[in-house]
Design an enzyme around this catalytic site. Structure first.
Site, PDB file in Angstrom:
ATOM      1  N   CYS A 128       4.471  -4.646  13.057  1.00 55.21           N
ATOM      2  CA  CYS A 128       5.408  -4.438  11.948  1.00 55.21           C
ATOM      3  C   CYS A 128       6.821  -4.816  12.385  1.00 55.21           C
ATOM      4  O   CYS A 128       7.656  -5.160  11.562  1.00 55.21           O
ATOM      5  CB  CYS A 128       5.343  -3.007  11.459  1.00 55.21           C
ATOM      6  SG  CYS A 128       5.307  -1.819  12.792  1.00 55.21           S
ATOM      7  N   ALA A 153       0.834  -1.205   0.000  1.00 54.70           N
ATOM      8  CA  ALA A 153       0.000   0.000   0.000  1.00 54.70           C
ATOM      9  C   ALA A 153       0.873   1.262   0.000  1.00 54.70           C
ATOM     10  O   ALA A 153       0.572   2.238  -0.694  1.00 54.70           O
ATOM     11  CB  ALA A 153      -0.933  -0.005   1.199  1.00 54.70           C
ATOM     12  N   GLY A 154       1.976   1.221   0.744  1.00 57.49           N
ATOM     13  CA  GLY A 154       2.872   2.380   0.808  1.00 57.49           C
ATOM     14  C   GLY A 154       3.488   2.690  -0.551  1.00 57.49           C
ATOM     15  O   GLY A 154       3.589   3.858  -0.956  1.00 57.49           O
ATOM     16  N   GLU A 163       5.460   4.478   6.951  1.00 57.19           N
ATOM     17  CA  GLU A 163       5.924   3.516   7.959  1.00 57.19           C
ATOM     18  C   GLU A 163       5.383   2.172   7.510  1.00 57.19           C
ATOM     19  O   GLU A 163       4.182   1.920   7.595  1.00 57.19           O
ATOM     20  CB  GLU A 163       5.373   3.853   9.355  1.00 57.19           C
ATOM     21  CG  GLU A 163       5.494   5.307   9.783  1.00 57.19           C
ATOM     22  CD  GLU A 163       6.903   5.846   9.743  1.00 57.19           C
ATOM     23  OE1 GLU A 163       7.863   5.057   9.832  1.00 57.19           O
ATOM     24  OE2 GLU A 163       7.070   7.073   9.595  1.00 57.19           O
TER      25      GLU A 163
HETATM   26  C1  UN1 Z   1       6.225  -1.885  17.971  1.00 60.31           C
HETATM   27  O1  UN1 Z   1       7.415  -1.876  18.242  1.00 60.31           O
HETATM   28  O2  UN1 Z   1       5.623  -2.943  17.984  1.00 60.31           O
HETATM   29  O3  UN1 Z   1       5.414   5.063  19.010  1.00 60.31           O
HETATM   30  C2  UN1 Z   1       5.510  -0.635  17.560  1.00 60.31           C
HETATM   31  C3  UN1 Z   1       5.735   4.344  18.078  1.00 60.31           C
HETATM   32  C4  UN1 Z   1       6.382   3.012  18.383  1.00 60.31           C
HETATM   33  C5  UN1 Z   1       5.587   1.868  17.802  1.00 60.31           C
HETATM   34  C6  UN1 Z   1       6.151   0.556  18.201  1.00 60.31           C
HETATM   35  N1  UN1 Z   1       6.544   2.870  19.789  1.00 60.31           N
HETATM   36  O4  UN1 Z   1       5.523   4.672  16.919  1.00 60.31           O
END
Ligand code: UN1
Length: 492
Positions: A263, A210-211, A229
């Site tokens: 992810c 999608a990105g 992201e």
């Molecule tokens: C993860 O590591 O599973 O604030 C997601 C944020 C990150 C997201 C972490 N702490 O975007």
């Protein structure tokens, strides 16, 4: 005719929520109209309002966590941690704004003063994922609002109710309706939002597929800020360690938290030969004990279902497809009820597989690769187009130094899981994992653009070089009304 988005509770298959898709043009016009006032509010005022938002979330923490658990299927204990992260994001973003995008005076060789300040882009579109339907979009929304942008948030069509709840908390904090809106919709609404000429930026969290599609859509529009992201095919490398049980627990946490729908989840477990036969049985034994169950069950499960039946079908098919390519099942993926998307954690030995597909399989499926030594482990870990997170478990400080230096990823840990990245650090990756606009602590950077200024209180200038001599007649005229400037040398 507008279509409806229907949200289904994964754990029960029952309908949770439905709403007609929103009108993109209307939402953009509203956001645009709200921008001049919001963009020119003082920072103090905007910060005060997002702090009020945090208070609203705190007040409704329990119903919010219950809704997240219902709509995603993640256990209630985990949904509560997501709500805490939403609250925590506010202070982190206030600090990040000041530290990364605040205003500062610059030393200048020029006369007058020089300053670096930041401006909001305007209208930002935030496209959210379903695995953290509140925390991850919130990680874009809060910094975007603090910087002075207005925001249209399109939650994933799989988790619109959480998106709607989140936005209502902003409104309850008296942030105006046009400043932050929830636009319910599917891919069609996402597409037209991305392409809308009055949208100044797109902040996306989701799959690489999608990105990339969004990136392509904006190819003719380099002026639009785009933060991607995306996913990962994240490696976890295990070297010799006396703490085998701990190593096994780190593997389980990395691969199966949120039913593998992170992810940053470990997708590939790369183990050196010398510890393989000790570690794998420990991992397997622990995985077999994990409770998979309803998000509200008591005692609480470790993990709930995956997001929907289509995803469960795809993961079951992928497990079989990997087997047909030479993968050896160590712990087969099971689906106890074909009508619901509960899956058991699975392990597959991919060592002998002819070609390991470098794709993100977003669920509880961990592929194991046995390697002779650390050199091969590093080469194997780097054999991916993605580069989000990577962990080393075991080994020595020297091994970690080398791992850190040679691994290509945005998060590189030692004796810690691949997931659970801190919101107080930048969060992003390289390759197919992102476009070098990391979120979390660095989200401030893509929510505002820098403006450099030099200023003097009166115009003061003269031509120091390159002027032709004046004609005699002109010179006479000139002398009658001499200009009030003094000739100066240009600064050297
Ligand atoms: C993860 O590591 O599973 O604030 C997601 C944020 C990150 C997201 C972490 N702490 O975007």
């Amino acid at each position: 005719m507008a279509e409806e988005i229907v949200s289904i509770e994964p754990a029960t298959g029952k309908e949770l929520w439905r709403r007609q898709t929103g009108d993109v043009a209307e939402a953009v016009a509203k956001a645009r109209a709200a921008f001049p006032k919001w963009g020119s509010e003082s920072h103090t005022r905007r910060i005060e309002l997002v702090r009020r938002f945090a208070n609203q979330v705190r007040k409704q923490a329990e119903p919010f966590a219950e809704l997240i658990a219902r709509e995603t299927g993640k256990p209630l204990w985990e949904a509560r941690t997501e709500v805490e992260a939403v609250i925590g994001k506010v202070e982190i973003s206030v600090r990040a704004y000041q530290e990364r995008t605040g205003a500062k005076k610059l030393d200048s060789a020029l006369q007058g003063s020089a300053a670096l300040r930041h401006k909001p882009h305007g209208v930002m579109a935030v496209l959210g994922p379903y695995n953290f339907p509140a925390h991850l979009p919130n990680g874009h929304i809060v910094p975007a609002l603090i910087a002075g942008n207005t925001v249209i948030f399109k939650p994933s069509e799989k988790t619109p109710a959480v998106g709607d709840f989140l936005v209502k908390c902003f409104h309850a904090a008296k942030i105006p309706d046009g400043v932050i809106q929830c636009l319910v919709g599917g891919p069609a609404e996402g597409k037209s939002l991305v392409e809308h000429p009055e949208v100044d930026g797109v902040l996306f969290t989701g799959s690489a597929r999608a990105g990339i599609a969004i990136n392509r859509r904006l190819a003719d529009n380099p002026g639009k800020i785009l933060a991607l992201e995306m996913g990962g095919n994240n490696p976890l490398v295990v070297l010799d360690t006396p703490k085998v049980e701990d190593a096994a627990a780190l593997v389980i946490q990395s691969a199966f938290t949120t039913a593998g729908q992170r992810c940053t989840a470990a997708r590939r477990l790369i183990v050196v030969d010398s510890i393989f036969d000790t570690l794998i049985p420990a991992v397997k034994a622990l995985a077999e004990r994990l409770i998979v169950g309803d998000p509200f069950a008591d005692p609480q499960p470790f993990m709930g279902p995956v997001i929907d039946n289509d995803t469960a079908d795809l993961l079951m098919e992928s497990f079989v497809a990997l087997m047909s390519r030479g993968g050896v099942p160590l712990l087969p993926m099971r689906r106890p009820d074909d009508a619901l998307p509960f899956l058991t954690p699975s392990l597959l030995d991919a060592t002998e597989m002819a070609e390991r597909p470098d794709i993100e399989l977003f669920g509880p499926l961990l592929q194991v690769v046995r390697v002779p030594d650390f050199d091969t482990a590093i080469a194997e870990a780097n054999a991916t187009r993605y580069g989000l997170s990577a962990s080393l478990v075991g080994g020595t400080p020297k091994d970690y130094d080398r791992f850190w230096a040679e691994i290509r990823a945005g998060i590189i840990n030692w004796n810690r899981p691949t997931n659970g990245a801190s919101s107080a650090a930048p969060f992003g990756g390289i390759g197919l994992s992102g476009n070098h606009r990391p979120a979390a602590y660095y989200a401030a950077d893509y929510c505002a653009y820098p403006v450099a200024s030099t200023s003097v209180d009166q115009p003061r200038a003269s031509m120091g070089v390159g002027l032709a001599e004046m004609e005699a007649e002109d010179a006479k005229l000139w002398l009658k009304t001499p200009p009030k400037v003094t000739a100066r040398q240009p600064p050297s």
